[in-house]
Design an enzyme around this catalytic site. Structure first.
Site, PDB file in Angstrom:
ATOM      1  N   LYS A  22       0.836  -1.210   0.000  1.00 53.05           N
ATOM      2  CA  LYS A  22       0.000   0.000   0.000  1.00 53.05           C
ATOM      3  C   LYS A  22       0.865   1.251   0.000  1.00 53.05           C
ATOM      4  O   LYS A  22       0.651   2.171  -0.795  1.00 53.05           O
ATOM      5  CB  LYS A  22      -0.908   0.025   1.239  1.00 53.05           C
ATOM      6  CG  LYS A  22      -1.642   1.344   1.409  1.00 53.05           C
ATOM      7  CD  LYS A  22      -2.445   1.397   2.687  1.00 53.05           C
ATOM      8  CE  LYS A  22      -1.692   1.872   3.897  1.00 53.05           C
ATOM      9  NZ  LYS A  22      -1.599   3.335   4.050  1.00 53.05           N
ATOM     10  N   ASN A  23       1.825   1.298   0.904  1.00 57.23           N
ATOM     11  CA  ASN A  23       2.588   2.549   1.053  1.00 57.23           C
ATOM     12  C   ASN A  23       3.467   2.833  -0.158  1.00 57.23           C
ATOM     13  O   ASN A  23       3.834   3.980  -0.394  1.00 57.23           O
ATOM     14  CB  ASN A  23       3.430   2.520   2.338  1.00 57.23           C
ATOM     15  CG  ASN A  23       2.558   2.665   3.574  1.00 57.23           C
ATOM     16  OD1 ASN A  23       1.393   3.051   3.479  1.00 57.23           O
ATOM     17  ND2 ASN A  23       3.110   2.334   4.733  1.00 57.23           N
ATOM     18  N   CYS A 123      -4.769  13.624  12.638  1.00 57.68           N
ATOM     19  CA  CYS A 123      -5.384  12.340  12.341  1.00 57.68           C
ATOM     20  C   CYS A 123      -5.264  11.475  13.575  1.00 57.68           C
ATOM     21  O   CYS A 123      -4.675  11.875  14.567  1.00 57.68           O
ATOM     22  CB  CYS A 123      -4.737  11.685  11.137  1.00 57.68           C
ATOM     23  SG  CYS A 123      -3.219  10.889  11.527  1.00 57.68           S
ATOM     24  N   ARG A 128       0.766  14.933  12.981  1.00 57.12           N
ATOM     25  CA  ARG A 128       1.254  14.714  11.620  1.00 57.12           C
ATOM     26  C   ARG A 128       1.299  16.000  10.782  1.00 57.12           C
ATOM     27  O   ARG A 128       0.572  16.156   9.808  1.00 57.12           O
ATOM     28  CB  ARG A 128       0.431  13.628  10.931  1.00 57.12           C
ATOM     29  CG  ARG A 128       0.510  12.322  11.689  1.00 57.12           C
ATOM     30  CD  ARG A 128      -0.224  11.216  11.011  1.00 57.12           C
ATOM     31  NE  ARG A 128       0.587  10.538  10.005  1.00 57.12           N
ATOM     32  CZ  ARG A 128       0.159   9.474   9.329  1.00 57.12           C
ATOM     33  NH1 ARG A 128      -1.047   9.013   9.516  1.00 57.12           N
ATOM     34  NH2 ARG A 128       0.934   8.901   8.448  1.00 57.12           N
ATOM     35  N   ASP A 313       4.758   0.993  11.811  1.00 59.10           N
ATOM     36  CA  ASP A 313       3.599   0.280  11.262  1.00 59.10           C
ATOM     37  C   ASP A 313       3.504  -1.169  11.746  1.00 59.10           C
ATOM     38  O   ASP A 313       2.539  -1.862  11.411  1.00 59.10           O
ATOM     39  CB  ASP A 313       3.645   0.289   9.725  1.00 59.10           C
ATOM     40  CG  ASP A 313       3.099   1.576   9.146  1.00 59.10           C
ATOM     41  OD1 ASP A 313       2.503   2.367   9.897  1.00 59.10           O
ATOM     42  OD2 ASP A 313       3.253   1.789   7.928  1.00 59.10           O
ATOM     43  N   ARG A 405      -8.646  -0.267   3.955  1.00 56.37           N
ATOM     44  CA  ARG A 405      -7.688   0.710   3.404  1.00 56.37           C
ATOM     45  C   ARG A 405      -6.346   0.052   3.116  1.00 56.37           C
ATOM     46  O   ARG A 405      -5.605   0.524   2.249  1.00 56.37           O
ATOM     47  CB  ARG A 405      -7.456   1.853   4.400  1.00 56.37           C
ATOM     48  CG  ARG A 405      -8.615   2.816   4.532  1.00 56.37           C
ATOM     49  CD  ARG A 405      -8.214   3.991   5.405  1.00 56.37           C
ATOM     50  NE  ARG A 405      -6.859   4.392   5.068  1.00 56.37           N
ATOM     51  CZ  ARG A 405      -5.907   4.674   5.943  1.00 56.37           C
ATOM     52  NH1 ARG A 405      -6.141   4.630   7.228  1.00 56.37           N
ATOM     53  NH2 ARG A 405      -4.718   5.021   5.539  1.00 56.37           N
TER      54      ARG A 405
HETATM   55  C1  UD1 Z   1       5.150   7.388   8.739  1.00 55.01           C
HETATM   56  C2  UD1 Z   1       6.241   6.366   8.966  1.00 55.01           C
HETATM   57  C3  UD1 Z   1       6.103   5.318   7.913  1.00 55.01           C
HETATM   58  C4  UD1 Z   1       4.686   4.741   7.961  1.00 55.01           C
HETATM   59  C5  UD1 Z   1       3.626   5.826   7.867  1.00 55.01           C
HETATM   60  C6  UD1 Z   1       2.210   5.312   8.094  1.00 55.01           C
HETATM   61  C7  UD1 Z   1       8.559   6.623   9.689  1.00 55.01           C
HETATM   62  C8  UD1 Z   1       9.785   7.429   9.645  1.00 55.01           C
HETATM   63  N1  UD1 Z   1       7.531   7.026   8.955  1.00 55.01           N
HETATM   64  O1  UD1 Z   1       5.330   7.946   7.433  1.00 55.01           O
HETATM   65  O2  UD1 Z   1       7.047   4.299   8.136  1.00 55.01           O
HETATM   66  O3  UD1 Z   1       4.481   3.827   6.923  1.00 55.01           O
HETATM   67  O4  UD1 Z   1       3.872   6.793   8.850  1.00 55.01           O
HETATM   68  O5  UD1 Z   1       2.045   4.857   9.392  1.00 55.01           O
HETATM   69  O6  UD1 Z   1       8.517   5.588  10.343  1.00 55.01           O
HETATM   70  N2  UD1 Z   1       6.932  15.113  10.632  1.00 55.01           N
HETATM   71  C9  UD1 Z   1       6.976  16.461  10.861  1.00 55.01           C
HETATM   72  N3  UD1 Z   1       6.759  17.314   9.822  1.00 55.01           N
HETATM   73  C10 UD1 Z   1       6.500  16.860   8.552  1.00 55.01           C
HETATM   74  C11 UD1 Z   1       6.462  15.485   8.324  1.00 55.01           C
HETATM   75  C12 UD1 Z   1       6.680  14.632   9.386  1.00 55.01           C
HETATM   76  O7  UD1 Z   1       7.207  16.901  11.998  1.00 55.01           O
HETATM   77  O8  UD1 Z   1       6.323  17.702   7.654  1.00 55.01           O
HETATM   78  C13 UD1 Z   1       7.163  14.155  11.745  1.00 55.01           C
HETATM   79  C14 UD1 Z   1       5.956  13.288  12.035  1.00 55.01           C
HETATM   80  O9  UD1 Z   1       5.045  13.897  12.900  1.00 55.01           O
HETATM   81  C15 UD1 Z   1       6.606  12.051  12.603  1.00 55.01           C
HETATM   82  C16 UD1 Z   1       7.931  11.964  11.850  1.00 55.01           C
HETATM   83  O10 UD1 Z   1       8.155  13.268  11.327  1.00 55.01           O
HETATM   84  O11 UD1 Z   1       6.892  12.236  13.968  1.00 55.01           O
HETATM   85  C17 UD1 Z   1       7.939  10.978  10.712  1.00 55.01           C
HETATM   86  O12 UD1 Z   1       6.812  11.234   9.885  1.00 55.01           O
HETATM   87  P1  UD1 Z   1       6.741  10.822   8.362  1.00 55.01           P
HETATM   88  O13 UD1 Z   1       7.758   9.794   8.060  1.00 55.01           O
HETATM   89  O14 UD1 Z   1       6.678  12.019   7.517  1.00 55.01           O
HETATM   90  O15 UD1 Z   1       5.291  10.207   8.317  1.00 55.01           O
HETATM   91  P2  UD1 Z   1       4.717   9.389   7.137  1.00 55.01           P
HETATM   92  O16 UD1 Z   1       5.265   9.775   5.838  1.00 55.01           O
HETATM   93  O17 UD1 Z   1       3.256   9.409   7.360  1.00 55.01           O
END
Ligand code: UD1
Length: 427
Positions: A22-23, A123, A128, A313, A405
């Site tokens: 999915k990702n 969320c 996030r 995850d 999902r």
């Molecule tokens: C994250 C997970 C990913 C998982 C997905 C769904 C990590 C590093 N990332 O990806 O493995 O598949 O969730 O569960 O394990 N952040 C900020 N500002 C931003 C973007 C992120 O502060 O603009 C912070 C987030 O709050 C979080 C961290 O960075 O604490 C990592 O987030 P990110 O990797 O961007 O999240 P996803 O891409 O959703």
């Protein structure tokens, strides 16, 4: 609304096919926006999020065509044609339902010099924010404006210049967005402290197949030399390492013996290490992972971390498994501040879990009891399915749309390896 009903206590055994990730799918689909030519994605999982992303691409003016979708097949082939885009906007009602929608930001700016994307808001698993997506885009030359809940990103003169950015923390989504924006920039971009998740490698490999120039793939520094235009390609989505890890936990928690077919074992090292530490036997046979749990489970100390660390995850599924281990486990969630919503639901089934801040102490109990429980997010839902498979009596998991999902035909796959599981409407 549908529910999943499980009568627990069945030992799972047999072969279970693993779907496309999915990702990865949700970051490969927006790549189609970068070219006028068709992008064909094979091994695309049949998931609600993939359908939603297809609808978003349709709203932007791209067509999506699905081939070979016999009901008995897992996965599909989708051809996306974005010959001419008719919109550069991802509206709120789509982004709020599917956070991955923000991944159109980078390719829309890369292709046409403009994107308007709703801010996703909070969320279920935490705040996030998307500040890092925007900072990285600015660093490669985008102009960012925020107004009325939307972010507008533009490339001065219609094309980004490229530039350097070092992420202060690892972000999967922000790395994906900036890479997709940088591939058609005028100059070179250097992205430091980039995420190294296998899904990022899959994204980069697909972009390279489309004509992009990226070096350092799979490392923390990506060097992207912009090209004038990308062309079409055919690309197969990587196997879902999280789906595979979830079913590995299903084998472990039921004392079962499963062969997970069609995996990429190298992507699953952290999960495999943790399973072995928990006393589970793991055998690697090419693209098949055999997971056999002959004896009682041992407790673990685990902390989530960016790849190659233990994936956030997988945290909820391991927690479900460890509720039945012989002793106390300590889990620490370092990625998200609020990713323990499954804890009260597991407690309703008899689990002994105490959360303090980002750490959860799980004391193994002799047995879980079936109960009506409610899913709160995708991986939390899977932890409840796992607990239900091992529990005594009947478990009903409500809000199944979370599972749809991210798990392709979950009950069908589990029935085939011996689970007593079915879907029921509320009727
Ligand atoms: C994250 C997970 C990913 C998982 C997905 C769904 C990590 C590093 N990332 O990806 O493995 O598949 O969730 O569960 O394990 N952040 C900020 N500002 C931003 C973007 C992120 O502060 O603009 C912070 C987030 O709050 C979080 C961290 O960075 O604490 C990592 O987030 P990110 O990797 O961007 O999240 P996803 O891409 O959703």
């Amino acid at each position: 609304m549908d529910r999943i009903i499980i009568r627990g206590g069945k030992r799972l055994s047999g072969r279970l096919p693993i779907s496309g990730a999915k990702n990865a799918a949700l970051t490969l689909m927006p790549c189609a926006l970068l070219t006028e030519e068709p992008l064909t994605l094979r091994n695309l999982p049949r998931l609600a999020d993939v359908d939603s992303f297809g609808h978003l691409l349709n709203q932007l003016g791209a067509s999506t065509q699905i081939e070979g979708a016999r009901p008995e097949d897992f996965g599909r082939v989708m051809t996306i044609r974005a010959g001419k885009l008719t919109s550069t906007e991802a509206p709120y009602d789509i982004v709020r339902k599917m956070r991955a929608s923000i991944l159109v930001l980078g390719p829309l700016v890369g292709r046409g010099g403009e994107a308007v994307v709703s801010l996703p808001g909070g969320c279920a698993i935490g705040n996030r924010p998307i500040d890092l997506h925007l900072k990285a885009m600015e660093a490669i030359g985008a102009e960012i404006e925020l107004a009325a809940g939307y972010v507008k990103a533009t490339a001065p003169g219609g094309r980004l210049p490229g530039g350097d950015y070092v992420f202060p923390i690892v972000s999967v989504g922000a790395t994906e967005n900036v890479v997709m924006a940088a591939v058609t920039a005028r100059g070179v971009s250097r992205i430091g402290n980039a995420a190294r998740e296998p899904e990022i490698v899959d994204l980069c490999n697909c972009l390279v197949a489309m004509g992009a120039k990226i070096s350092g793939i799979g490392t923390e520094t990506l060097i992207i030399t912009g090209v004038e235009r990308l062309h079409g390609a055919t690309y197969a989505v990587m196997p879902d390492r999280i789906e595979a890890g979830s079913y590995a936990c299903a084998a472990a928690i039921t004392g079962g013996d499963l062969e997970l077919a069609g995996v990429d074992i190298e992507d699953m090292r952290a999960t495999i290490t943790a399973l072995v530490q928990a006393g589970v036997e793991v055998e690697e046979k090419g693209d098949v992972l055999r997971v056999n749990a002959p004896g009682p489970l041992k407790p673990l100390t685990l902390a989530t971390a960016p790849f190659p660390g233990f994936a956030t995850d997988m945290q909820a599924q391991f927690m479900a498994m460890l509720t039945l281990a012989e002793g106390a486990s300590v889990l620490t969630e370092t990625i998200f501040e609020n990713r323990y919503m499954h804890v009260p639901e597991l407690a309703r089934m008899g689990a002994d879990i105490h959360v303090s801040g980002r750490t959860a102490v799980v004391r193994g109990v002799a047995k879980l009891n079936g109960a009506p429980v409610m899913a709160t997010d995708l991986r939390a839902s899977m932890s409840l399915i796992l607990a239900g498979l091992a529990a005594e009596g009947e478990t009903q998991v409500a809000r199944v749309y979370h599972l749809d999902r991210g798990y392709e035909r979950l009950e069908e796959k589990l029935q085939a390896v011996g689970a007593d599981i079915e879907r029921a409407g509320d009727g």
